[in-house]
Design a protein around this motif. Structure first.
Motif, PDB file in Angstrom:
ATOM      1  N   ALA A   1      -2.189  17.479   9.001  1.00 24.25           N
ATOM      2  CA  ALA A   1      -0.896  16.980   8.537  1.00 24.25           C
ATOM      3  C   ALA A   1      -1.042  16.259   7.204  1.00 24.25           C
ATOM      4  O   ALA A   1      -2.074  15.642   6.929  1.00 24.25           O
ATOM      5  CB  ALA A   1      -0.277  16.046   9.577  1.00 24.25           C
ATOM      6  N   LYS A   2       0.010  16.348   6.392  1.00 15.88           N
ATOM      7  CA  LYS A   2       0.099  15.603   5.141  1.00 15.88           C
ATOM      8  C   LYS A   2       1.482  14.978   5.057  1.00 15.88           C
ATOM      9  O   LYS A   2       2.456  15.532   5.559  1.00 15.88           O
ATOM     10  CB  LYS A   2      -0.121  16.518   3.935  1.00 15.88           C
ATOM     11  CG  LYS A   2      -1.507  17.110   3.830  1.00 15.88           C
ATOM     12  CD  LYS A   2      -1.635  17.982   2.581  1.00 15.88           C
ATOM     13  CE  LYS A   2      -3.021  18.586   2.469  1.00 15.88           C
ATOM     14  NZ  LYS A   2      -3.156  19.449   1.257  1.00 15.88           N
ATOM     15  N   GLY A   3       1.549  13.811   4.399  1.00 15.11           N
ATOM     16  CA  GLY A   3       2.848  13.168   4.249  1.00 15.11           C
ATOM     17  C   GLY A   3       2.726  11.780   3.669  1.00 15.11           C
ATOM     18  O   GLY A   3       1.652  11.358   3.229  1.00 15.11           O
ATOM     19  N   ASP A   4       3.860  11.065   3.662  1.00 14.37           N
ATOM     20  CA  ASP A   4       3.901   9.715   3.099  1.00 14.37           C
ATOM     21  C   ASP A   4       3.356   8.704   4.098  1.00 14.37           C
ATOM     22  O   ASP A   4       3.724   8.720   5.278  1.00 14.37           O
ATOM     23  CB  ASP A   4       5.338   9.334   2.721  1.00 14.37           C
ATOM     24  CG  ASP A   4       5.867  10.171   1.565  1.00 14.37           C
ATOM     25  OD1 ASP A   4       5.050  10.595   0.726  1.00 14.37           O
ATOM     26  OD2 ASP A   4       7.092  10.398   1.499  1.00 14.37           O
TER      27      ASP A   4
ATOM     28  N   ILE B   1       0.880  -1.170   0.000  1.00 12.48           N
ATOM     29  CA  ILE B   1       0.000   0.000   0.000  1.00 12.48           C
ATOM     30  C   ILE B   1       0.913   1.215   0.000  1.00 12.48           C
ATOM     31  O   ILE B   1       1.598   1.487   0.991  1.00 12.48           O
ATOM     32  CB  ILE B   1      -0.926   0.028   1.231  1.00 12.48           C
ATOM     33  CG1 ILE B   1      -1.788  -1.232   1.298  1.00 12.48           C
ATOM     34  CG2 ILE B   1      -1.818   1.266   1.207  1.00 12.48           C
ATOM     35  CD1 ILE B   1      -2.672  -1.309   2.544  1.00 12.48           C
ATOM     36  N   ASN B   2       0.949   1.923  -1.110  1.00 11.46           N
ATOM     37  CA  ASN B   2       1.852   3.063  -1.250  1.00 11.46           C
ATOM     38  C   ASN B   2       1.055   4.321  -1.551  1.00 11.46           C
ATOM     39  O   ASN B   2       0.135   4.298  -2.370  1.00 11.46           O
ATOM     40  CB  ASN B   2       2.853   2.813  -2.388  1.00 11.46           C
ATOM     41  CG  ASN B   2       3.722   1.599  -2.133  1.00 11.46           C
ATOM     42  OD1 ASN B   2       4.443   1.552  -1.143  1.00 11.46           O
ATOM     43  ND2 ASN B   2       3.641   0.609  -3.004  1.00 11.46           N
ATOM     44  N   GLY B   3       1.418   5.415  -0.880  1.00 12.27           N
ATOM     45  CA  GLY B   3       0.716   6.664  -1.150  1.00 12.27           C
ATOM     46  C   GLY B   3       0.926   7.686  -0.058  1.00 12.27           C
ATOM     47  O   GLY B   3       1.887   7.612   0.718  1.00 12.27           O
ATOM     48  N   THR B   4       0.025   8.643  -0.012  1.00 18.20           N
ATOM     49  CA  THR B   4       0.140   9.760   0.919  1.00 18.20           C
ATOM     50  C   THR B   4      -1.076   9.830   1.841  1.00 18.20           C
ATOM     51  O   THR B   4      -2.151   9.324   1.516  1.00 18.20           O
ATOM     52  CB  THR B   4       0.264  11.094   0.162  1.00 18.20           C
ATOM     53  OG1 THR B   4      -0.868  11.256  -0.707  1.00 18.20           O
ATOM     54  CG2 THR B   4       1.542  11.117  -0.666  1.00 18.20           C
TER      55      THR B   4
ATOM     56  N   THR C   1       1.810   4.984  10.230  1.00 16.02           N
ATOM     57  CA  THR C   1       2.862   5.991  10.382  1.00 16.02           C
ATOM     58  C   THR C   1       2.804   6.960   9.211  1.00 16.02           C
ATOM     59  O   THR C   1       2.490   6.567   8.089  1.00 16.02           O
ATOM     60  CB  THR C   1       4.254   5.333  10.443  1.00 16.02           C
ATOM     61  OG1 THR C   1       4.305   4.444  11.557  1.00 16.02           O
ATOM     62  CG2 THR C   1       5.355   6.369  10.599  1.00 16.02           C
ATOM     63  N   CYS C   2       3.107   8.229   9.493  1.00 20.00           N
ATOM     64  CA  CYS C   2       3.132   9.260   8.448  1.00 20.00           C
ATOM     65  C   CYS C   2       4.431  10.048   8.565  1.00 20.00           C
ATOM     66  O   CYS C   2       4.739  10.580   9.633  1.00 20.00           O
ATOM     67  CB  CYS C   2       1.928  10.189   8.584  1.00 20.00           C
ATOM     68  SG  CYS C   2       1.877  11.527   7.372  1.00 20.00           S
ATOM     69  N   ARG C   3       5.200  10.104   7.462  1.00 21.35           N
ATOM     70  CA  ARG C   3       6.387  10.963   7.389  1.00 21.35           C
ATOM     71  C   ARG C   3       5.915  12.319   6.849  1.00 21.35           C
ATOM     72  O   ARG C   3       5.603  12.448   5.664  1.00 21.35           O
ATOM     73  CB  ARG C   3       7.445  10.344   6.478  1.00 21.35           C
ATOM     74  CG  ARG C   3       8.047   9.054   7.045  1.00 21.35           C
ATOM     75  CD  ARG C   3       8.944   8.387   6.018  1.00 21.35           C
ATOM     76  NE  ARG C   3      10.097   9.215   5.693  1.00 21.35           N
ATOM     77  CZ  ARG C   3      11.309   9.068   6.231  1.00 21.35           C
ATOM     78  NH1 ARG C   3      11.515   8.115   7.137  1.00 21.35           N
ATOM     79  NH2 ARG C   3      12.308   9.843   5.872  1.00 21.35           N
ATOM     80  N   ILE C   4       5.858  13.296   7.719  1.00 22.42           N
ATOM     81  CA  ILE C   4       5.210  14.573   7.419  1.00 22.42           C
ATOM     82  C   ILE C   4       5.951  15.379   6.355  1.00 22.42           C
ATOM     83  O   ILE C   4       7.175  15.537   6.416  1.00 22.42           O
ATOM     84  CB  ILE C   4       5.086  15.408   8.701  1.00 22.42           C
ATOM     85  CG1 ILE C   4       4.091  14.759   9.673  1.00 22.42           C
ATOM     86  CG2 ILE C   4       4.651  16.840   8.390  1.00 22.42           C
ATOM     87  CD1 ILE C   4       4.004  15.466  11.004  1.00 22.42           C
ATOM     88  N   SER C   5       5.190  15.895   5.397  1.00 24.67           N
ATOM     89  CA  SER C   5       5.720  16.868   4.441  1.00 24.67           C
ATOM     90  C   SER C   5       5.256  18.279   4.787  1.00 24.67           C
ATOM     91  O   SER C   5       5.943  19.261   4.500  1.00 24.67           O
ATOM     92  CB  SER C   5       5.286  16.509   3.020  1.00 24.67           C
ATOM     93  OG  SER C   5       3.881  16.468   2.910  1.00 24.67           O
TER      94      SER C   5
END
Length: 204
Positions: free
Chosen positions: A170-173, A104-107, A186-190
């Protein structure tokens, strides 16, 4: 609110069937099994419920149980009790070039409430990053349920507004794993900002 723009690769677990929503819109409904790698313990298979707007199944590629499939769309998480459900509103379906590896890949787009611990840390290379958890809540009958997400923000120290119980956008990967047989989000924040909660908000 947890909303993810993703591409999913997995195996069809439920045969496609036509259904209609309350407004009478027709859509195909089927399931996909995805194996999520474990951070601790054993890998976990999760089922994603997929809905694709269409008038009949002939508009879609053949969707048979056991078929490898790649689906793009909007993934939403819904909590009922201790169970976490994954629902995917599909924009595209591909059964011809679906890979052999599940994923599962995305944002992620997230709106919710910060937890108690917001920590500044430093990598081995001396770079600053912030680690914290936040939750999104939703009504489940007379009660609320809470879905937690772990966040990492690199090359940045904690901002002044990042305090326990503060609202956050928040937005991120998106990163998915399994820890102690539970799905770990988990979210890597942009990018992130303070969410000014309104008095009539359902978020707690």
């Amino acid at each position: 609110m947890i909303k993810c723009n993703v591409t999913v690769c997995g195996t069809v677990s439920r045969q496609a069937q036509m259904r209609a929503n309350k407004e009478g819109t027709q859509f195909a409904s089927f399931g996909i099994n995805i194996v999520i790698p474990a951070k601790s313990g054993i890998n976990k298979t999760v089922e994603i419920s997929v809905a694709k707007t269409c008038n009949n199944l002939s508009e879609l590629p053949p969707i048979q149980v056991g078929t490898r499939i790649e689906v793009a769309g909007i993934l939403m998480f819904h909590k009922k009790g201790e169970a976490l459900y994954l629902n995917l509103s599909a924009t595209g379906i591909n059964t011809f070039n679906a890979g052999n590896n599940d994923g599962i890949n995305g944002t992620m787009e997230f709106r919710g409430t910060l937890g108690k611990q917001i920590e500044d840390k430093t990598t081995k290379n001396g770079k600053s990053f912030t680690v914290f958890s936040a939750y999104s809540s939703e009504k489940d009958g007379d009660n609320y349920t809470y879905t937690w997400v772990r966040f990492m923000q690199f090359d940045k120290r904690k901002e002044a507004w990042m305090q326990p119980k503060a609202g956050i956008n928040a937005k991120g990967d998106l990163e998915l794993g399994v820890y102690n047989n539970r799905l770990d989000l988990t979210c890597r924040i942009s990018e992130c900002s303070l969410w000014e909660k309104s008095s009539n908000s359902y978020q707690h």
